[in-house]
Each structure stands twice: as C-alpha cells, then as structure tokens.
Design a protein around this motif. Structure first.
Motif, PDB file in Angstrom:
ATOM      1  N   SER B  45       0.839  -1.202   0.000  1.00 47.45           N
ATOM      2  CA  SER B  45       0.000   0.000   0.000  1.00 47.45           C
ATOM      3  C   SER B  45       0.867   1.242   0.000  1.00 47.45           C
ATOM      4  O   SER B  45       2.026   1.204   0.390  1.00 47.45           O
ATOM      5  CB  SER B  45      -0.875   0.041   1.256  1.00 47.45           C
ATOM      6  N   SER B  69       3.908   0.393  -5.012  1.00 47.70           N
ATOM      7  CA  SER B  69       3.023  -0.297  -5.957  1.00 47.70           C
ATOM      8  C   SER B  69       1.594   0.199  -5.835  1.00 47.70           C
ATOM      9  O   SER B  69       0.725  -0.202  -6.607  1.00 47.70           O
ATOM     10  CB  SER B  69       3.043  -1.808  -5.715  1.00 47.70           C
ATOM     11  N   SER B  70       1.334   1.054  -4.854  1.00 48.88           N
ATOM     12  CA  SER B  70       0.008   1.640  -4.643  1.00 48.88           C
ATOM     13  C   SER B  70      -1.117   0.603  -4.742  1.00 48.88           C
ATOM     14  O   SER B  70      -1.969   0.672  -5.619  1.00 48.88           O
ATOM     15  CB  SER B  70      -0.257   2.763  -5.648  1.00 48.88           C
ATOM     16  N   PHE B  71      -1.093  -0.339  -3.844  1.00 50.31           N
ATOM     17  CA  PHE B  71      -2.112  -1.403  -3.854  1.00 50.31           C
ATOM     18  C   PHE B  71      -3.517  -0.827  -3.694  1.00 50.31           C
ATOM     19  O   PHE B  71      -3.741   0.122  -2.965  1.00 50.31           O
ATOM     20  CB  PHE B  71      -1.865  -2.374  -2.700  1.00 50.31           C
ATOM     21  N   THR B  72      -4.431  -1.460  -4.392  1.00 51.43           N
ATOM     22  CA  THR B  72      -5.841  -1.122  -4.226  1.00 51.43           C
ATOM     23  C   THR B  72      -6.542  -2.373  -3.706  1.00 51.43           C
ATOM     24  O   THR B  72      -5.919  -3.427  -3.542  1.00 51.43           O
ATOM     25  CB  THR B  72      -6.468  -0.759  -5.566  1.00 51.43           C
TER      26      THR B  72
END
Lengths: 542, 455
Positions: B45, B69-72
């Motif tokens: 995140s 990685s900017s998890f969603t």
C-alpha cells in the motif's frame, strides 16, 4: 527545462497538472499511479490522524508493529486532560498470527488492557491495518464480545490501508466517532425510563453515573447562570477579566509555544471557568486537531462571544465531550477534507446544521466569526463578534504591515494535504503581497481546484498528488522562494536552497485566528529571509 | 501517560506498549538507499512507503525518495502482479533510476505475491538492474529488513570471475549505522591502505551538502559492478551480527568468500577487534595516526573515569548497537543494569549476559521488549543515565534522567547522522556526550554556592 511537463512527467500524470489560464480541466480524486513517488499515505493513516487525538480513548493498532510505530504520537495535538492517546498500543502481529488469524491475540490483548489495574479504558478504538483486512479478522465480533463482557465501548475502525485513499480513512474515523455518539441516543432513552441497562462489568456504572452527573451539573449550571449573568454586573466584570487573562495567555502561548505544564494547566483552568460561565449557544468544532493550541485559540474566541464548544473534533476531545456533541446547536467545520463527512452525518442523525469555516488567515477568520454569529441568529453574539474584531484587528493589521514590507514580491510554492489549507494559504499570501507560483494538494476535489484557479494569477501551476521531481521541476521553473509543505518536502526544499514553511502535523506554532496570521508572517520572514540562503555556493535558479 | 506506568511487572503476553522497533520494509529501504542510483520500491500500500520515507527523512533530515506499488482493493484480491509491472514501467519511464530495489510488505507477503517470478518475467530496460527482498513486516524488525535487503544484494548480484581470480579487495558490511559511521570506516580503511567494497553505503546519499542543486540520485552509494565484484574479494567483514551477518554468510556459501562477523565497532574493545581483524586479513599495518587516536581516547577516559564509575545506565535500541554500547559502558566502569531491544532474538540476551557475567550485579536483559517494560525496570531500579533513541525521552522526562541519544530513530536532535559513533573518534564523541549529560545534570542539581568551575 521549458518543456518540463513533457520531458519529466509521465503522460498519465499530465491531466493532473494544469497552468492557470490554460482552460484545462484538472483531474483529481483518483488513486495514485502505481510506481509513483507519491507523497500520499493510506486509509489507516487517514483514520489514525483524525481519530487519534481523542485523548482519553485507548487507541489499539491491530497489525504488525510498523503501523503503530510510524504513527506513534505524530499528530502534535495538545491535551488539557488525559494523555493516554499518546501511548502506542499495538498487537504486534507475528507470523503465526497471520497464519492462524489475529482474533485470538486481539481478544487477549483487550483483556490485558482492561484487566490491567493501571488502565481503566472506557473506550478502545481498534484500528484495522492492511494485513488484517486480508486475513479477514472479524474485528466487529471481537469488539462486540469485549463490550458484552466488560461493559465498555470497543469500537473497530475499518481502516485497512489498501482499501482506498486517505479520505476513506477519514470516513472510517468519522464512523467510529458516530458510533461513540450512539451512546447519546441510548443514554437519553435510558434516562427517560430511568433504568440502567444491565450489561455487567466494572466500568459501566461508574461511566453512566459520571455522564448523568455531568448532564445534571450542566442543566443546573445553565439554569443558574442564565439568571445571574443578566443580573449581576460583578459576574460580568469577572468574565471580562477572565477573557483578558485568556487572551493574555494565548499571547504567551503563541509567542513562545506551550512548553510548560503550568501553562497548560492554567489554560485548562481558565477554559473550564469560562465554560461554567453563561454561554448562549453551543457548537461543535469539527476538523481542528488542536495542533500547537489552535483549538484553544478558536475556543477562546467563541467563548468570548458567548458560544460554548461542546466538543472539538478531535483536538483535545474527551469521550464525554463527544458523547454530548449531539446537544450542540451548530457544527462548524474547519478542515472540510477530513470532517465534512461527519458534519453531514450528524445533520442526518441529529439534525445539527453545519457551516464550513476557516480560521486560517485574517479574511477567513473574520468572515467565519461573522458567519457563525449570523447562523446562530443571536443579536448579542453578533454584537460580541464585532466587539472582538474591533479589539483584535487593529494590532494585527499594524504588525502585518511590517511583515508585508519583508515579504512582498516573494514567490511561494504550496504543496499540502488538504485543499482547505491550500486555499487559505493562497489568500494569505495575496494579503502579504506574495505570489503563489505553484499550488498542489494530495487530496483535493474538483471544486477545490476551481477555487484555487480563481484565486491565483495566470501562469500558476496547479497540480494534484504531485511527486518530488514534479515539485522540484516547477519550483525551479517558477523561481519559487519558499515551499509550504509537510515533512518529506522540507528536506527537498532545503536541498534546493529554498526556504520552507511547515504547514503540517508537526508545526509548533498556531496558525489560526489573529495570532496565527502573525505567526505565519513571522515564520515566513524567518525562513525566507534567513541568512543561510545567502551563503550557498551556487545560485538557486539556473 | 507516564503516571500509568506501574512499578510492579505484570506479565504481558502480546500487547506492545511504546515499541522499540519498527517493521522490516523501512530497514530494507534504508539499505537500498546505499546503492548508487537506486530507487527503493515498496510493493504494498501507499501508506507504507510514505511512512518509511517520512521516518527516514525525520532521522536524516534529507530527502528520501521511494516509490510504491500503490495497492488497491483489487490488487489485494487478485494479487499485485499487475501493479508491480505497471509500477516498474512507470518508474523507468519517469524516474529513470539505475537500480530498483523492491521490498515486500505484510500485505504483498500475505497475499503471496512471488516478486522474484514477476520480475524475472519482465523486460528490464538495458543497463538497468532490479533486485528484490522479501521483508514481511510480521517477522523480526527493521534490522532484519535491512539484513534481508543486504543479503539480496549479494545473492542476486555477486558474480564469480571466470576463471576465478581475486580482486584483492575486502568486503565490508557496516550494518544499520549512520552515514557518519560509514565515513569513519572508510577513513580507517583508507588510512590502512586497504582496497575495499563497502555496502550498502549511504554516505554521500543521506548526508549530502547543500549547494542549491537537488539530486534525486546523489553521488554516493555502492555501484552495481562493485556489488557484482563482492564474489571475488578475499574476505567479508560483517559488522553487527543481526544486520550484516546474513549477507556475509551468503557470500561465503555462494562464492567461498570467508566471512568474519564482528560487533559494531563502538567503543575501545570492539574497535580494537575490528582493526585487528583488518590487520589479520590484509596484513596491512595499523597506522600511527589511528594508534594515536586510541591513545588519546584512553587518555580521555582516564582523565574522566571518575565521572562514569559505578553510574547506573539503561541502554535500549537495536541489538547490534546495544550490544556494543553495553560493552563500551562496562569498559568505562559504568553499570548497564537495564539492557533492552525491541527486536526479538535469543542471541541478544546470550551475548549481553555473557558480558555481564563478570559483573556482580543483577541486570535486566530483554529482547523483544518495549519501552513500557524498560520504564517499569527504571521505576523499580532507577538509573543515572539512559542511552538510546529519541523515544526514550518519555522515560527520561518522567523520571528526570538525562538521555544520550544514540541509535535509530533520532527525531528530535540533529547532526547525529554526520558524526561517527564507531571507531576511536566515535568513542571520543560518545564519551563527550555521556560526560556532558552527566555533568550538566550535576551542575543543574548543585546549589549555586557549591557550584565549581573545575569538574
């Protein structure tokens, strides 16, 4: 350097950046690109910053240790009472908890917290983190069981980091606060039937007794004060003296910061004394976190004009204050990004109207005070506000004139989290004769960017969710003298040989109200005109 | 909040109150910053990455750049492959680093992303390097994360020359220390005329001068060719068992490069051992200049030993540093009666207990402890000095004990990252800090009539 947008920025980022006067629509309110060096945080972080200042609650972070470590007391919210919120409680999940689930550990820890003789939690907030969201711990069930067993409130905060942006975390925190206010509804119905629900456990009776006593006291105080206030001049004189004292105190606070506990205690005493005096209306202050005593400054104004602040959300907020919040006549919202949701929900639930205000900057402060008074439709308050302004304004204007001469013509770049801060900063810079050459936010909405566009000069760069290389590029291009931002940007600005102004959690001087206007100018002067910038070897631009 | 700390110790099973550790990824990020032209990447995140950058920036007061990685929600259900692939494409397109060092997080570890296979299936732009380390936040601590990333450097990059041929260099792994320490190590190596590969090297990365030019990738850091060449060195010295040993062992296992693990050279004894080891491996003389420094240090301690003797001290922080500090304070005649680290591990307790065996007093020693526990110990048996990171201020203020800041993180003071705590010079600075802390306190507490100029 000219074509920096093309050369340094990713295609997909172009829509998030605009130049004032280009007729372009800015894209915002989106998830960051994967791979971006974004300054943004996560859902958990949003929930934590909003909820953590609730001072007498126990904030338990359910997750691996990092989430608790990085947010341990980072908010800088000052408290006039309990400071248990500054203690870091974590379940420190380990590998086996991830494999077998963390519910058992969480249950044990809640028991440890409650059965520890030194802790007497009335309310425990349990923050969920990324990994908890994935392994699927049922926080609600654990919380419910603990509530049944011990008769205290255990409130889960749905803040798994990956499940959205920081704004979602604000909402999760607001939901938790609403959850706490549910007690108010229960309480009123219980009092009517004059029976206490039997839940069992050691704290419940004490807690209910305290609340009942509190509300009794309040009723009494209100009733008595009503008569006395209008009849007794000496009391009025006393109040005036107190107001004077408090103003003096806030000056002490603003000039040298609050660094002694004596100072704090004195402030608390004065505020308590004033609360006991007659106030004509009650409101809640939403979206203020009492950073560097900002909440106290706003409260002192409101009290002076005859308004009681029931609860601050969440600066210096106690559990009981929050529980009583539904009794207010009005909600005022300072940081709309984090708290407008709560204001809306409180309107739905309790019928309390709300007003978006801002005490950042002179213009906004004056306007806000007048709008609050107008909304409350109380002639005496309206008159008091004018009296307060008449007293406070002239010295501020005189001081501002001096600072203006130091700061006029300087170019500012702004990159902050909430749009409301950016908007008020642009206004303040305009007032100081400064130019805003770049302005961006992490979490701004379309309407915010429209406002920003209106306020700025043509050519100003406006951007959403920027990364350091974009910030660097535009600051250089526009020849900024100072960057306003948060902790990560400070080092960047300094490295570029630029001044920096802290407008984030860590600020140590209050920036609200009349005192704040001067502090802002003083700090800008301090950093922009520091002699250090003149000893840097190479030039800062080109 | 300190009013709530009871003297009586009550067994806590799992609750951590006021930690003396943080999670693996930040250690991995710090290690990765010691590679030249490297952009650390956090596979998880956004918050993780943001927090680690913030925390490192606060300690070093330097810009720290890293990507995420900017998890969603989707990524955590379907796996982070797509996010990582997009991320890496974007990173090379926009930020153009020479190296990307990926660390995992609790989230990507739990959903089971296989970063190695994702990366190996990707097209990496020519001349660029990607390394990755598994750093689950729920195992070990930030020091373990550091060790894992350093291990990944050698495991994934070191290459034996064909045919085998030594580069006549010495590998040195400094451990989780500040750029100032690394500079001091280099100074010693250079004074001894030793050819070395030092990794990771955060000097000239997190202590860069201000000249008005911001460089996203500063001049410092170990280079990829150097990391490759670590396989051909004659030996590896790992400073700090927890932070550095795994990488040294990996090199020994893979390429037969002999590994020597030493304590972080804080204090006389540990520095002596470090120098002797350098001498043994390289055959290089210890220059008179360094020997003189040792003599000066001993002279200083002799001049001031009365200030330290018998003083009770509590030491807390990261294991490698705490072990050396314990040894050093013992050698100054002090009594380290409470010694604690947040990082779990049995070796720590064994190591400290071994040192304390000769001393006649009871000491509290704990690995995997927290500041609350230390506070309880201090309440029960008070000390005259605390040595550790900034968070100890809680205990220091409440109990009115002076605090000497050493370790990570130091958030409320500056300059620490530029000055060494290792070597004889570092020890001098430590003696100065400890002495000043004790004497400032003495001056504060002495009545004006009894105050003296000469102490």
């Amino acid at each position: 350097m000219k074509n920096s947008i093309e050369t340094k920025t990713l295609k997909a980022r172009e829509d998030f950046i605009m130049t004032k006067g280009s007729n372009q629509q800015i894209k915002c309110d989106q998830q960051s690109l994967a791979g971006a060096v974004s300054q943004r945080a996560c859902v958990y972080s949003g929930a934590r910053v909003v909820l953590n200042p609730v001072k007498d609650a126990y904030h338990l972070v359910h997750g691996p240790i990092g989430c608790a470590s990085y947010t341990w007391d980072i908010r800088g919210s000052l408290t006039s009472g309990s400071d248990i919120f500054r203690t870091s409680f974590s379940t420190d999940l380990r590998e086996k908890d991830i494999v077998f689930g963390g519910e058992k550990k969480l249950t044990t820890i809640i028991t440890e917290l409650i059965e520890n003789d030194n802790y007497q939690p009335e309310v425990i907030f349990i923050y969920s983190t990324c990994v908890v969201g994935v392994i699927g711990d049922d926080l609600k069930a654990v919380a419910r069981r603990a509530e049944e067993k011990y008769g205290i409130r255990v409130i889960p905060v749905e803040s798994s980091g990956f499940s959205g942006t920081k704004s979602k975390g604000y909402k999760a925190a607001c939901e938790a606060l609403l959850n706490l206010m549910e007690d108010f509804k229960e309480k009123s119905s219980e009092q009517q039937s004059s029976r206490t629900k039997k839940i069992g456990g050691k704290n419940v009776f004490k807690q209910q007794a305290a609340i009942m006593e509190q509300s009794n006291k309040e009723n009494k105080a209100n009733g008595q004060a009503e008569v006395k206030f209008s009849q007794s001049d000496t009391r009025k004189a006393k109040i005036n003296a107190l107001v004077k004292k408090l103003n003096h105190l806030s000056e002490i606070q603003t000039s040298s910061g609050i660094n002694s506990y004596e100072n704090l205690k004195q402030a608390r005493r004065l505020i308590k004394q004033k609360q006991r005096s007659k106030t004509r209306k009650k409101l809640n202050l939403l979206g203020d976190y009492n950073l560097a005593a900002e909440g106290w400054i706003i409260k002192s104004y409101l009290q002076e004009v005859g308004i009681e602040v029931v609860a601050g959300f969440t600066g210096d907020a106690g559990i009981d204050d929050i529980r009583r919040a539904p009794t207010a006549d009005l909600n005022i919202v300072q940081c709309a990004g984090s708290m407008k949701y709560l204001a809306r929900r409180m309107k739905e639930e309790f019928g309390i109207p709300f007003l978006e205000i801002s005490f950042l900057g002179l213009q906004d402060s004056l306007e806000s005070l007048r709008r609050i008074a107008a909304q409350l439709k109380d002639p005496e308050i309206i008159e008091n506000v004018e009296r307060l302004i008449a007293r406070k304004l002239p010295p501020v204007l005189a001081k501002l004139k001096v600072y203006k001469s130091y700061l006029a013509g300087k170019k500012a770049a702004i990159y902050v989290g909430g749009a409301f801060k950016a908007i008020s900063l642009v206004k303040q810079f305009n007032q100081l004769g400064m130019k805003t050459v770049m302005v961006g936010t992490q979490n701004g909405k379309a309407a915010d960017y429209q406002k920003l566009e209106k306020l700025t000069d043509p050519g100003t760069i406006i951007l959403d969710d920027a990364n350091p290389s974009e910030l660097e590029e535009f600051m250089r291009q526009k020849g900024a003298d100072v960057l306003v931002g948060g902790v990560k940007d400070r080092a960047l600005a300094y490295k570029m040989g630029l001044a920096f102004f802290d407008h984030n959690h860590e600020r140590k001087d209050p920036l609200v109200g009349f005192e704040g206007v001067i502090n802002l100018a003083k700090e800008l002067d301090l950093t922009i005109n520091s002699p250090i910038w003149s000893v840097i070897g190479s030039g800062k631009n080109e | 909040m300190q009013d709530l700390v009871p003297k009586e110790f009550k067994e806590r099973n799992s609750l951590v109150i006021n930690p003396v550790k943080t999670c693996q990824p930040i250690g991995a990020m710090y290690a990765a910053l010691g590679i030249h032209g490297c952009l650390p990447h956090s596979h998880g995140s956004q918050g993780c990455c943001s927090y680690h950058r913030m925390h490192l920036t606060k300690h070093f007061r330097e810009p720290v750049v890293a990507s995420s990685s900017s998890f969603t929600e989707g990524a955590s259900v379907f796996g982070g492959r797509a996010n990582l692939e997009t991320a890496l494409k974007n990173i090379f397109a926009v930020y153009d680093p020479e190296v990307v060092a990926i660390n995992t997080t609790c989230l990507s570890e739990t959903i089971g992303d296989d970063v190695t296979s994702i990366v190996s299936g990707m097209e990496i732009p020519p001349g660029k390097t990607i390394i990755n380390a598994s750093t689950p936040s729920y195992v070990g601590s930030h020091v373990v994360g550091f060790a894992n990333m350093v291990k990944a450097m050698v495991k994934q990059l070191s290459e034996k020359r064909e045919p085998a041929q030594t580069n006549n260099k010495l590998n040195l792994i400094p451990g989780f220390v500040d750029p100032g320490d690394i500079r001091e190590m280099k100074r010693i190596l250079e004074a001894m005329d030793i050819d070395y590969i030092l990794f990771p090297d955060q000097s000239d990365v997190l202590d860069t001068p201000l000249d008005g030019n911001y460089k996203m990738y500063p001049d410092g850091g170990v280079t990829i060719p150097e990391l490759k060449d670590t396989a051909n060195s004659k030996a590896t010295i790992a400073l700090g068992a927890l932070a550095s040993q795994p990488a040294a062992f990996e090199l020994e296992k893979m390429h037969d490069v002999k590994a020597y693990t030493l304590k972080t050279p804080v204090g006389i004894k540990a520095t002596d051992e470090f120098l002797m080891q350098l001498l043994k491996i390289t055959g290089q003389e210890i220059p008179a200049e360094i020997e003189k420094e040792r003599g000066q240090l001993v002279d200083i301690i002799a001049d001031t030993h009365h200030q330290f003797h018998g003083k009770k001290v509590a030491i807390y922080g990261d294991p490698d540093i705490v072990i050396s500090l314990t040894e050093f304070t013992l050698s100054m005649g002090m009594k380290p009666i409470h010694v604690l680290t947040g990082t779990p591990g049995k070796d720590f307790e064994a190591e400290i207990n071994k040192m304390l065996k000769d001393a006649d007093w009871e000491s509290n020693v704990a690995a995997g402890g927290d500041l609350f526990q230390l506070h309880q110990w201090v309440k029960k048996e008070p000390v005259e000095l605390l040595i550790g990171n900034s968070y100890g201020k809680l205990v220091a203020k409440q109990e009115d004990i002076p605090l000497v800041r050493v370790g990570f993180p130091i958030l409320d003071r500056s300059v620490h990252s530029y000055l060494p705590k290792i070597g004889y010079k570092g020890a001098m600075l430590l003696v100065e800090k400890i002495s000043s802390a004790l004497l400032d306190r003495k001056d504060r507490d002495t009545d004006f009539e009894l105050t003296e100029f000469v102490l």
